[in-house]
Design a protein around this motif. Structure first.
Motif, PDB file in Angstrom:
ATOM      1  N   LEU A  95       1.693  -9.514   1.119  1.00  0.00           N
ATOM      2  CA  LEU A  95       0.831  -9.205  -0.016  1.00  0.00           C
ATOM      3  C   LEU A  95       1.371  -8.078  -0.879  1.00  0.00           C
ATOM      4  N   THR A  96       1.910  -7.040  -0.266  1.00  0.00           N
ATOM      5  CA  THR A  96       2.466  -5.948  -1.074  1.00  0.00           C
ATOM      6  C   THR A  96       3.688  -6.414  -1.851  1.00  0.00           C
ATOM      7  N   LYS A  97       4.479  -7.307  -1.255  1.00  0.00           N
ATOM      8  CA  LYS A  97       5.655  -7.855  -1.952  1.00  0.00           C
ATOM      9  C   LYS A  97       5.225  -8.763  -3.089  1.00  0.00           C
ATOM     10  N   MET A  98       4.164  -9.561  -2.858  1.00  0.00           N
ATOM     11  CA  MET A  98       3.636 -10.444  -3.894  1.00  0.00           C
ATOM     12  C   MET A  98       3.172  -9.628  -5.096  1.00  0.00           C
ATOM     13  N   GLN A  99       2.496  -8.534  -4.819  1.00  0.00           N
ATOM     14  CA  GLN A  99       1.986  -7.683  -5.888  1.00  0.00           C
ATOM     15  C   GLN A  99       3.127  -7.100  -6.701  1.00  0.00           C
ATOM     16  N   LYS A 100       4.209  -6.711  -6.034  1.00  0.00           N
ATOM     17  CA  LYS A 100       5.371  -6.170  -6.747  1.00  0.00           C
ATOM     18  C   LYS A 100       6.069  -7.248  -7.564  1.00  0.00           C
ATOM     19  N   THR A 101       6.162  -8.456  -7.020  1.00  0.00           N
ATOM     20  CA  THR A 101       6.825  -9.561  -7.710  1.00  0.00           C
ATOM     21  C   THR A 101       6.058  -9.959  -8.964  1.00  0.00           C
ATOM     22  N   LEU A 102       4.742 -10.076  -8.845  1.00  0.00           N
ATOM     23  CA  LEU A 102       3.925 -10.472  -9.991  1.00  0.00           C
ATOM     24  C   LEU A 102       3.783  -9.338 -10.998  1.00  0.00           C
ATOM     25  N   GLY A 103       3.800  -8.120 -10.486  1.00  0.00           N
ATOM     26  CA  GLY A 103       3.747  -6.947 -11.348  1.00  0.00           C
ATOM     27  C   GLY A 103       2.381  -6.684 -11.955  1.00  0.00           C
ATOM     28  N   GLY A 104       2.181  -5.450 -12.277  1.00  0.00           N
ATOM     29  CA  GLY A 104       1.029  -4.941 -13.022  1.00  0.00           C
ATOM     30  C   GLY A 104      -0.318  -5.548 -12.716  1.00  0.00           C
ATOM     31  N   GLU A 105      -0.968  -5.948 -13.791  1.00  0.00           N
ATOM     32  CA  GLU A 105      -2.345  -6.410 -13.711  1.00  0.00           C
ATOM     33  C   GLU A 105      -2.474  -7.742 -12.964  1.00  0.00           C
ATOM     34  N   LYS A 106      -1.538  -8.646 -13.169  1.00  0.00           N
ATOM     35  CA  LYS A 106      -1.596  -9.945 -12.499  1.00  0.00           C
ATOM     36  C   LYS A 106      -1.460  -9.788 -10.982  1.00  0.00           C
TER      37      LYS A 106
END
Length: 139
Positions: A28-39
């Motif tokens: 999940l933390t990697k997903m958040q970094k990949t998608l970036g910012g608000e998304k």
């Protein structure tokens, strides 16, 4: 039969809690970094809405069943003092109770931890508890 049932419930709840921490840290933390910012924040929050309905209660079940099983496993202290297993079990129980208290304060009283705000520290404690649960049966 009672102990076996409690032990199975304990393990299933521990898999739920520890499994979430594993998925959060590795994916999940990697997903958040990949998608970036608000998304990324939106996607993580969409998952966390459902996580908050299950995972804290799994932690409460783990701690509660651990408390129930503790006297059965710990036994009595002999004349020579505590055994290796009893000492390791006490350390494991302390770490589990600390996690449970931390989770209880967050869920029930809405007190966010002022220290260790990420899931890395609880995940580390879960890994240590798993290792201790195996080590306590050695020797």
């Amino acid at each position: 039969m009672f102990y076996t049932t409690i032990h199975i419930i304990h393990l299933l709840a521990a898999f739920t809690y520890g499994g979430f921490l594993f998925v959060d840290i590795l994916f999940l933390t990697k997903m958040q970094k990949t998608l970036g910012g608000e998304k990324g924040a939106e996607c993580r929050e969409a998952i966390m809405i459902h996580v908050r309905k299950v995972v804290p209660y799994a932690l409460f079940v783990v701690v509660g069943t651990g408390i129930i099983m503790f006297p059965h496993i710990f036994g009595t202290v002999g004349e020579d003092g505590m055994t290796h297993m009893q000492i390791v079990l006490l350390i494991k129980a302390f770490l589990g109770l600390w996690l449970g208290l931390r989770g209880f304060m967050q869920k029930v009283f809405k007190i966010n931890p002022w220290l260790f705000k990420s899931h890395y520290f609880p995940f580390t404690l879960v890994v240590i508890i798993i290792i201790l649960s195996q080590v306590m049966w050695v020797v």
